[in-house]
Design an enzyme around this catalytic site. Structure first.
Site, PDB file in Angstrom:
ATOM      1  CG  HIS A   1      -3.177   3.451   1.294  1.00  0.00           C
ATOM      2  ND1 HIS A   1      -3.698   2.859   0.171  1.00  0.00           N
ATOM      3  CD2 HIS A   1      -3.195   2.498   2.264  1.00  0.00           C
ATOM      4  CE1 HIS A   1      -4.009   1.611   0.453  1.00  0.00           C
ATOM      5  NE2 HIS A   1      -3.715   1.369   1.716  1.00  0.00           N
TER       6      HIS A   1
ATOM      7  CG  ASN B   1      -6.783  -1.004   1.211  1.00  0.00           C
ATOM      8  OD1 ASN B   1      -6.104  -0.689   0.235  1.00  0.00           O
ATOM      9  ND2 ASN B   1      -6.252  -1.311   2.382  1.00  0.00           N
TER      10      ASN B   1
ATOM     11  CB  CYS C   1      -0.942  -0.013   1.190  1.00  0.00           C
ATOM     12  SG  CYS C   1      -2.028  -1.440   1.157  1.00  0.00           S
TER      13      CYS C   1
HETATM   14  O1  UT7 Z   1      -3.895  -1.185   3.471  1.00  0.00           O
HETATM   15  C1  UT7 Z   1      -3.024  -1.057   4.543  1.00  0.00           C
HETATM   16  C2  UT7 Z   1      -3.054  -2.132   5.515  1.00  0.00           C
HETATM   17  N1  UT7 Z   1      -4.301  -2.425   6.197  1.00  0.00           N
HETATM   18  C3  UT7 Z   1      -4.863  -1.579   7.095  1.00  0.00           C
HETATM   19  O2  UT7 Z   1      -4.505  -0.438   7.203  1.00  0.00           O
HETATM   20  C4  UT7 Z   1      -5.966  -2.139   7.973  1.00  0.00           C
HETATM   21  C5  UT7 Z   1      -5.948  -1.479   9.308  1.00  0.00           C
HETATM   22  N2  UT7 Z   1      -6.961  -2.014  10.188  1.00  0.00           N
HETATM   23  C6  UT7 Z   1      -8.289  -1.774  10.063  1.00  0.00           C
HETATM   24  O3  UT7 Z   1      -8.716  -1.116   9.136  1.00  0.00           O
HETATM   25  C7  UT7 Z   1      -9.214  -2.291  11.137  1.00  0.00           C
HETATM   26  O4  UT7 Z   1      -8.457  -2.798  12.194  1.00  0.00           O
HETATM   27  C8  UT7 Z   1     -10.213  -3.389  10.644  1.00  0.00           C
HETATM   28  C9  UT7 Z   1     -11.231  -2.780   9.707  1.00  0.00           C
HETATM   29  C10 UT7 Z   1      -9.454  -4.506   9.946  1.00  0.00           C
HETATM   30  C11 UT7 Z   1     -10.967  -3.963  11.849  1.00  0.00           C
HETATM   31  O5  UT7 Z   1     -11.616  -2.902  12.548  1.00  0.00           O
HETATM   32  P1  UT7 Z   1     -11.466  -2.729  14.127  1.00  0.00           P
HETATM   33  O6  UT7 Z   1     -12.278  -1.575  14.481  1.00  0.00           O
HETATM   34  O7  UT7 Z   1      -9.995  -2.702  14.446  1.00  0.00           O
HETATM   35  O8  UT7 Z   1     -12.160  -4.033  14.669  1.00  0.00           O
HETATM   36  P2  UT7 Z   1     -11.532  -5.233  15.493  1.00  0.00           P
HETATM   37  O9  UT7 Z   1     -10.687  -6.111  14.636  1.00  0.00           O
HETATM   38  O10 UT7 Z   1     -10.937  -4.704  16.754  1.00  0.00           O
HETATM   39  O11 UT7 Z   1     -12.848  -6.025  15.862  1.00  0.00           O
HETATM   40  C12 UT7 Z   1     -13.881  -5.468  16.690  1.00  0.00           C
HETATM   41  C13 UT7 Z   1     -15.067  -6.405  16.706  1.00  0.00           C
HETATM   42  C14 UT7 Z   1     -14.688  -7.851  16.995  1.00  0.00           C
HETATM   43  O12 UT7 Z   1     -15.732  -8.429  17.748  1.00  0.00           O
HETATM   44  P3  UT7 Z   1     -15.595  -8.590  19.325  1.00  0.00           P
HETATM   45  O13 UT7 Z   1     -14.369  -9.434  19.537  1.00  0.00           O
HETATM   46  O14 UT7 Z   1     -15.446  -7.193  19.857  1.00  0.00           O
HETATM   47  O15 UT7 Z   1     -16.873  -9.268  19.691  1.00  0.00           O
HETATM   48  C15 UT7 Z   1     -14.646  -8.483  15.629  1.00  0.00           C
HETATM   49  O16 UT7 Z   1     -14.898  -9.868  15.658  1.00  0.00           O
HETATM   50  O17 UT7 Z   1     -15.714  -6.415  15.424  1.00  0.00           O
HETATM   51  C16 UT7 Z   1     -15.770  -7.751  14.937  1.00  0.00           C
HETATM   52  N3  UT7 Z   1     -15.583  -7.701  13.484  1.00  0.00           N
HETATM   53  C17 UT7 Z   1     -16.587  -7.653  12.596  1.00  0.00           C
HETATM   54  N4  UT7 Z   1     -17.922  -7.628  12.770  1.00  0.00           N
HETATM   55  C18 UT7 Z   1     -18.692  -7.566  11.670  1.00  0.00           C
HETATM   56  C19 UT7 Z   1     -14.415  -7.701  12.788  1.00  0.00           C
HETATM   57  N5  UT7 Z   1     -14.643  -7.631  11.465  1.00  0.00           N
HETATM   58  C20 UT7 Z   1     -16.001  -7.619  11.325  1.00  0.00           C
HETATM   59  C21 UT7 Z   1     -16.854  -7.545  10.195  1.00  0.00           C
HETATM   60  N6  UT7 Z   1     -18.192  -7.528  10.428  1.00  0.00           N
HETATM   61  N7  UT7 Z   1     -16.392  -7.509   8.944  1.00  0.00           N
END
Ligand code: UT7
Length: 350
Positions: free
Chosen positions: A277, A307, A113
């Site tokens: 990005h 993305n 990225c």
């Molecule tokens: O391109 C460059 C490289 N990539 C990035 O820059 C990605 C950077 N990271 C992110 O964008 C975010 O961390 C994500 C979008 C990947 C995840 O978002 P988050 O706010 O960090 O969520 P999380 O992983 O901390 O998960 C929070 C909750 C979890 O549930 P519990 O454990 O709190 O019950 C996950 O299981 O949200 C849940 N969850 C989802 N729920 C519905 C994670 N993904 C999903 C989903 N739909 N797609």
């Protein structure tokens, strides 16, 4: 450093957009969650049997057309992708052949990225050394190949549900799966002495200590490098510690922007556009707040494309050139962070 102008741009998004509701047909997720946590509403996917060199072709042709240049007038191709047509060779020579300019050096760059920051550094250096005057920079991705579902027909509306195992598997990878979309963007850069356009400064970094926070486990550590185990254990699907990557982006990118602007002797308030990005809208909002920059100076198109990794910045720049937002004489700061980790910022005068 020798100056350059961006004389052409183009983009290509394959097929129809897939909405968040389409994804909710193959895994446990929702339109609300995806919008709130990422800002994404839809994305495109590369069709099966098509590779990034083919996504890049129309984008490159549109960029060359805008520049008024024929492919054979290029003297370098920089091809950025983390989802190449083949493990080797790179996609650059495939694009050169498809464009009709075989023989033009074509270099694949693997900085995911953060691709555009590295590409601009390389393009500027190639021009300064006299190795090239006219460079095509391409970013193209076909992430569809690592999506964690097999039921593409269900995404397309087939009236059935995935098996329980398939639903669970896709749900296990949902944090990753909802983020990425496919597409290609291309820019033509032409050396120009005088006039002041070109790269003013660059702040660029890599830190492999964080490599395992976002990577594809499959590779040549295994013999053979692809086996039944690769498939059984989903080793071809990227492993991502999303929260860590998120936090790293929010802390490193503002520092990088400040360093690049200070090196260019440009005040933040005199930057016309911060072209970031498009990884997650919340990352860009947090970076913008830390920098104290106005929201309207940080354009976004992540809602429509997700993305697209190496392609986000050239796709966004193409949209902005074509709708008249990007103009000659403006000062632009590009910023990006991606797997590697690689990150950085570049200040450009258009
Ligand atoms: O391109 C460059 C490289 N990539 C990035 O820059 C990605 C950077 N990271 C992110 O964008 C975010 O961390 C994500 C979008 C990947 C995840 O978002 P988050 O706010 O960090 O969520 P999380 O992983 O901390 O998960 C929070 C909750 C979890 O549930 P519990 O454990 O709190 O019950 C996950 O299981 O949200 C849940 N969850 C989802 N729920 C519905 C994670 N993904 C999903 C989903 N739909 N797609």
């Amino acid at each position: 450093m020798i100056g350059f102008e961006i004389t052409g741009s183009g983009r290509y998004l394959p097929g129809r957009p897939y909405t968040n509701d389409d994804l909710a047909r193959v895994m446990e997720t929702s339109d609300d969650w995806i919008r709130q946590r990422t800002g994404i509403s839809q994305r495109h996917y590369c069709p099966e049997g098509v590779g990034v060199s083919e996504l890049a072709l129309p984008a490159a042709q549109r960029a060359l057309e805008m520049a008024g240049r024929a492919p054979e007038e290029l003297d370098y191709i920089l091809f950025n992708t983390m989802t190449p047509d083949h493990v080797f060779p790179g996609s650059g020579p495939l694009l050169g052949a498809a464009l009709g300019c075989p023989g033009v050096p074509a270099l694949d760059i693997r900085t995911q990225c953060a691709a555009m920051i590295y590409s601009f550094q390389l393009a500027s250096s190639l021009m300064s050394s006299g190795a090239a005057k006219r460079i095509l920079i391409v970013g193209a991705e076909a992430h569809a190949g690592f999506m964690p579902w097999r039921d593409w027909d269900i995404l397309d509306g087939a009236d059935r549900r995935p098996s329980e195992a398939d639903w669970e598997r896709a749900t296990r990878h949902r944090g990753l799966a909802i983020l990425f979309g496919d597409g290609a963007g291309a820019l033509v850069l032409e050396a120009k002495e005088g006039g002041g356009a070109g790269l003013l400064s660059l702040d660029v970094h890599s830190d492999g200590r964080h490599a395992h926070k976002l990577y594809i486990p499959a590779g040549f550590r295994s013999r053979p490098f692809v086996s039944q185990r690769t498939v059984d254990e989903d080793l071809m699907i990227p492993a991502m510690v999303g929260r860590d990557v998120f936090r790293t982006a929010v802390s490193r990118l503002p520092d990088s922007v400040r360093r690049a602007c200070s090196q260019a002797q440009v005040k933040l308030e005199n930057v016309d556009w911060f072209i970031a990005h498009q990884a997650n809208q919340r990352i860009n909002d947090a970076v913008r707040e830390r920098l104290g920059v106005a929201a309207e100076k940080v354009p976004s198109n992540i809602a429509r494309y997700g993305n697209t990794s190496a392609a986000t910045i050239p796709i966004l720049m193409d949209e902005m050139r074509r709708d008249g937002r990007l103009k000659a004489g403006q000062t632009v700061c590009m910023l990006a962070l991606g797997a590697g980790l690689h990150w950085g910022a570049a200040v450009l005068r258009l």
